[in-house]
Write a protein that holds these residues in place. Structure first.
Motif, short mmCIF file in Angstrom:
data_model
loop_
_atom_site.label_atom_id
_atom_site.label_comp_id
_atom_site.label_asym_id
_atom_site.label_seq_id
_atom_site.Cartn_x
_atom_site.Cartn_y
_atom_site.Cartn_z
N ARG A 273 0.71 -1.19 0.10
CA ARG A 273 0.09 0.03 0.15
C ARG A 273 0.77 1.16 -0.06
O ARG A 273 0.53 2.38 -0.58
N LEU A 274 2.05 1.00 0.62
CA LEU A 274 2.92 2.48 0.75
C LEU A 274 3.33 2.57 -0.55
O LEU A 274 3.38 3.57 -1.27
N THR A 275 3.81 1.47 -1.46
CA THR A 275 4.49 1.71 -2.74
C THR A 275 3.15 2.06 -3.79
O THR A 275 3.48 2.87 -4.64
N GLU A 276 2.17 1.91 -3.52
CA GLU A 276 0.86 2.10 -4.38
C GLU A 276 0.74 3.80 -4.18
O GLU A 276 0.54 4.34 -4.98
N CYS A 277 0.75 4.16 -2.63
CA CYS A 277 0.61 5.63 -2.38
C CYS A 277 1.78 6.64 -3.14
O CYS A 277 1.51 7.46 -3.69
N ALA A 278 2.89 6.02 -2.96
CA ALA A 278 4.09 6.49 -3.65
C ALA A 278 4.09 6.57 -5.20
O ALA A 278 4.36 7.97 -5.87
N ASP A 279 3.48 5.47 -5.85
CA ASP A 279 3.60 5.64 -7.32
C ASP A 279 2.09 6.41 -7.62
O ASP A 279 2.54 6.94 -8.79
N SER A 280 1.47 6.51 -6.86
CA SER A 280 0.22 7.33 -7.27
C SER A 280 0.33 8.95 -7.21
O SER A 280 -0.53 9.77 -7.40
N ASP A 281 1.41 9.29 -6.31
CA ASP A 281 1.56 10.66 -5.92
C ASP A 281 1.61 11.34 -7.47
O ASP A 281 2.53 11.26 -8.37
N GLY A 282 0.74 12.49 -7.57
CA GLY A 282 0.70 13.29 -8.72
C GLY A 282 1.95 13.93 -9.11
O GLY A 282 2.03 14.42 -10.18
N TYR A 283 2.89 14.26 -8.18
CA TYR A 283 4.03 14.76 -8.44
C TYR A 283 5.29 14.05 -8.58
O TYR A 283 6.32 14.64 -8.67
N THR A 284 5.08 12.71 -8.73
CA THR A 284 6.32 11.97 -8.95
C THR A 284 6.88 12.44 -10.15
O THR A 284 6.54 12.50 -11.31
N ARG A 325 -7.76 1.44 5.99
CA ARG A 325 -8.64 0.25 5.32
C ARG A 325 -8.25 -1.17 6.00
O ARG A 325 -6.93 -1.39 6.10
N PRO A 326 -8.98 -1.96 6.38
CA PRO A 326 -8.67 -3.14 6.88
C PRO A 326 -8.03 -4.01 5.89
O PRO A 326 -8.18 -3.82 4.63
N PHE A 327 -6.95 -5.00 6.45
CA PHE A 327 -6.20 -5.66 5.66
C PHE A 327 -6.98 -7.19 5.86
O PHE A 327 -7.26 -7.65 6.93
N ASP A 328 -7.04 -7.97 4.64
CA ASP A 328 -7.55 -9.26 4.72
C ASP A 328 -6.21 -10.33 4.60
O ASP A 328 -5.90 -10.24 3.22
N LEU A 329 -6.02 -10.86 5.36
CA LEU A 329 -4.87 -11.75 5.48
C LEU A 329 -4.95 -13.17 5.31
O LEU A 329 -5.10 -13.65 6.61
N GLY A 330 -5.24 -13.80 4.28
CA GLY A 330 -5.78 -15.00 4.04
C GLY A 330 -7.29 -15.36 4.88
O GLY A 330 -7.37 -16.35 5.91
N GLY A 331 -8.01 -14.34 4.89
CA GLY A 331 -9.45 -14.56 5.43
C GLY A 331 -9.28 -13.81 7.10
O GLY A 331 -10.49 -13.87 7.63
N GLN A 332 -8.22 -13.40 7.22
CA GLN A 332 -7.97 -12.77 8.81
C GLN A 332 -8.00 -11.27 8.60
O GLN A 332 -7.24 -10.68 7.94
N ARG A 333 -8.99 -10.50 9.25
CA ARG A 333 -9.19 -9.20 8.84
C ARG A 333 -8.38 -8.28 10.35
O ARG A 333 -8.77 -8.50 11.18
N LEU A 334 -7.34 -7.50 9.70
CA LEU A 334 -6.67 -6.85 10.77
C LEU A 334 -6.87 -5.13 10.36
O LEU A 334 -6.88 -4.89 9.17
N SER A 335 -6.81 -4.30 11.20
CA SER A 335 -6.85 -3.05 11.15
C SER A 335 -5.58 -2.55 11.89
O SER A 335 -5.44 -2.79 13.07
N VAL A 336 -4.99 -1.49 11.19
CA VAL A 336 -3.94 -0.85 11.80
C VAL A 336 -3.80 0.73 11.47
O VAL A 336 -4.54 1.18 10.70
#
Length: 651
Positions: A273-284, A325-336
């Motif tokens: 998700r961090l990589t996605e945020c960095a790649d989608s930065d409009g100023y990249t 946004r919650p993470f779905d890790l093999g059917g186990q949902r985690l929020s951080v």
């Protein structure tokens, strides 16, 4: 030439050659090149000259058949002859390479240092040099080559040899990737992050090709993070560096309750998700932002071409939104959630250490301010923190160095204006920050425990001074000295023993010492604090409650405390302006407190008395003593001695 070299290119010691050991020694019958033609026979083979000619023919044959790519270059840098391996390496007929500039064929003119070193060898001014270059084959593919240039003794020419080290470089690249990337998230690790950050902070004028041409003798230079796009490193177009430094809130609980396997899967999902945020930065810009895992649950996003804090704030907000946004890790949902420290500054004059320290401090602020948020680095807040740390680290030895002094503020009888006592106020003559009031350092001293040593020094100094005044200025009613005591002094030291010992040492009577404790420290006291206060009171020492009216204000509890004096907080007195602007409620409250205190056998001191009108109204409602700028600021002991001899102060 393309520039002036920044430093010497390393060279190996010159080798020793036999006088006639020359690839360029001509045979009398040869005119087409420096190497002898092969022949089946020679009319003078039995002579020394014949043997030498045969040797030269053998060397020429070895030169042409050698697997190592070689070319002979004249003093002007032009190829005289090249062997088959040289042509094969470059994808060309070796005969077509004659009369061409060797520097163009193997890219020796792309940076100043290499170009200069090459010409030094051509001119006979250095023995040899070696460098690593990336060359283009005729079919378009690239290869890494180790180029060696060495003189051929006695000929005025040089031998240029090329070894293909592409496989070695590729192996180095694979090993480097394993070394410089995190195995869990596959992100760049801490080592690569700091290498990239350091490269981004280098001098932007430095030639990128020069960085890529590691001129070292015997081995290729250090492998850079990206062979194909190193030029994307550096300042970019803005000359500013941005950093988002974050860690996950409560990640340890995930590891502890669900296990490290789930924790690792969560880290990998966060990295995506961090990589996605960095790649989608409009100023990249070119090369993108670097997302790295620094260790544990700590990540960083490096923005090498920052356009300002607005860009970084948008990036930090997008990261927070993505991680919520919650993470779905093999059917186990985690929020951080995450806390992020954001720093942006000019690359010029900034070091990697300073940038990371600022980021770490800002991340701490985000944690302290409630987590799940981002904070932007604040120079003013940081300056306060740095000052606080500096004071904390030097506070203890400052007592031993004698950097503290005491000033005294008069406590005046409101009815007659006579000086009744003084309050001792400590000052720190700091060698760096100048004269500091108690508000700047007492809180720090209470936190780190140095208040015990400092408080003991203040108590002893004040008692010694009070006894000196008593000897030098005898009067029927000697003035008392009031000393502030922190609650930690009661808990962490033998306050009763300290007071008894100091009174015995100085000869000051117990009733001439008053100890001030804050209302919040005294109210609700039980156990050791209450026992200490009671023992001090039994000794004859006066106990005063400072800043009364701002804390618990549990009036019923006063009857069970060994208290002698109430000091009304200055906020009440400030309401006692002139008659026109007076606050009737303040006067009613103060009057009620004074009457109650008197019924309990306590005296009342009003703090922050600044005008004659305030003193008049306090006197009218029965307040006993006043303290404030109307009478005097805190002054040196010598000034107090003058006030003792005066009949009265302002009333």
């Amino acid at each position: 030439m393309s520039g002036t070299p920044e430093g010497p290119v390393h060279a190996e010691p010159p080798e020793t050659y036999a006088a006639d050991d020359s690839l360029t020694e001509r045979h009398p019958e040869e005119h087409d090149g420096p190497l002898p033609r092969e022949a089946d026979d020679h009319p003078r083979t039995g002579t020394a000259e014949g043997r030498r000619a045969a040797e030269l023919r053998d060397r020429g044959a070895a030169f042409r058949a050698a697997q190592l790519a070689m070319a002979v270059v004249d003093r002007d840098g032009v190829v005289v002859t090249a062997n088959e391996s040289f042509g094969t390496l470059l994808g060309s007929d070796p005969r077509a390479l004659r009369e061409q500039a060797a520097a163009d064929l193997v890219d020796l003119a792309s940076d100043g240092r290499t170009w200069h070193a090459y010409h030094e060898v051509l001119r006979g001014r250095r023995s040899r040099f070696r460098c690593t270059r990336r060359l283009k084959h005729a079919d378009g593919r690239s290869l890494w080559a180790e180029v060696t240039v060495a003189p051929v003794p006695g000929s005025g020419r040089v031998l240029l040899s090329i070894a293909d080290i592409s496989e070695r470089r590729e192996l180095q690249a694979r090993l480097r990737h394993l070394q410089m990337h995190d195995p869990v998230t596959r992100l760049p690790n801490r080592a690569l992050f700091f290498e990239r950050l350091s490269a981004a902070l280098e001098d932007p004028a430095r030639d990128s090709a020069e960085r890529d041409s590691a001129e070292t003798d015997g081995a290729p230079g250090p492998v850079r993070p990206s062979y194909e796009s190193y030029e994307s490193y550096g300042y970019g177009r803005t000359g500013r560096i941005g950093l988002c430094y974050l860690d996950l809130d409560g990640f340890k609980a995930v590891n502890d309750t669900l296990g490290h396997r789930v924790g690792d899967r969560l880290l990998a999902a966060v990295a995506a998700r961090l990589t996605e945020c960095a790649d989608s930065d409009g100023y990249t810009r070119s090369g993108g932002h670097l997302v790295a895992r620094l260790g544990g649950d700590e990540f960083a996003i490096l923005v090498e071409d920052s356009t300002g804090t607005e860009q970084l704030a948008d990036l930090a907000r997008s990261v927070l939104d993505a991680l919520q946004r919650p993470f779905d890790l093999g059917g186990q949902r985690l929020s951080v959630s995450a806390s992020i420290g954001v720093v942006e500054r000019s690359g010029h004059g900034t070091t990697a250490t300073a940038l990371m320290q600022a980021a770490d401090t800002t991340l701490y602020w985000a944690k302290a301010d409630g987590k799940g948020r981002w904070n932007l680095f604040d120079p003013e807040r940081n300056a306060h923190r740095v000052t606080r740390q500096a004071l904390s680290s030097t506070l203890r030895p400052a007592v031993e160095r004698g950097e503290f002094t005491l000033e005294y503020q008069p406590l005046v009888d409101l009815a007659g204006g006579a000086l009744r006592g003084v309050e001792a106020l400590v000052r720190w003559n700091h060698p760096q920050f100048g004269r500091l009031a108690p508000i700047r350092f007492v809180g720090i001293a209470e936190e780190d425990g140095s208040i015990v040593e400092l408080g003991r020094w203040v108590l002893a100094t004040a008692c010694r001074q009070a006894r000196q005044w008593q000897r030098d200025h005898p009067r029927e009613r000697p003035i008392f000295v009031s000393v502030n005591v922190a609650v930690r002094q009661v808990w962490d030291s033998d306050l009763v023993g300290d007071v008894a010992g100091i009174l015995a040492e100085t000869g000051l009577a117990p009733h001439l010492l008053q100890l001030e404790l804050t209302e919040s420290a005294v109210m609700g006291s039980a156990g050791r604090p209450l026992q200490a206060l009671q023992a001090l009171s039994d000794m004859g020492v006066r106990i005063a409650i400072d800043d009364f009216g701002t804390g618990y204000s549990n009036l019923a509890y006063l009857s069970r405390l060994p208290v002698s004096v109430l000091k009304l907080d200055g906020s009440f007195v400030r309401g006692f302006q002139d008659e026109e602007h007076a606050n009737p409620a303040d006067e009613l409250i103060v009057e009620a407190l004074v009457q109650l205190a008197h019924r309990l056998g306590l005296t009342v001191t009003a703090e922050c008395v600044e005008t004659a009108g305030q003193a008049s109204r306090l006197r009218r409602i029965g307040c006993d003593t006043g303290q404030g700028w109307l009478y005097s600021r805190a002054v040196a002991p010598e000034r107090i001695a003058e006030l003792i001899d005066a009949e009265k102060l302002k009333v």
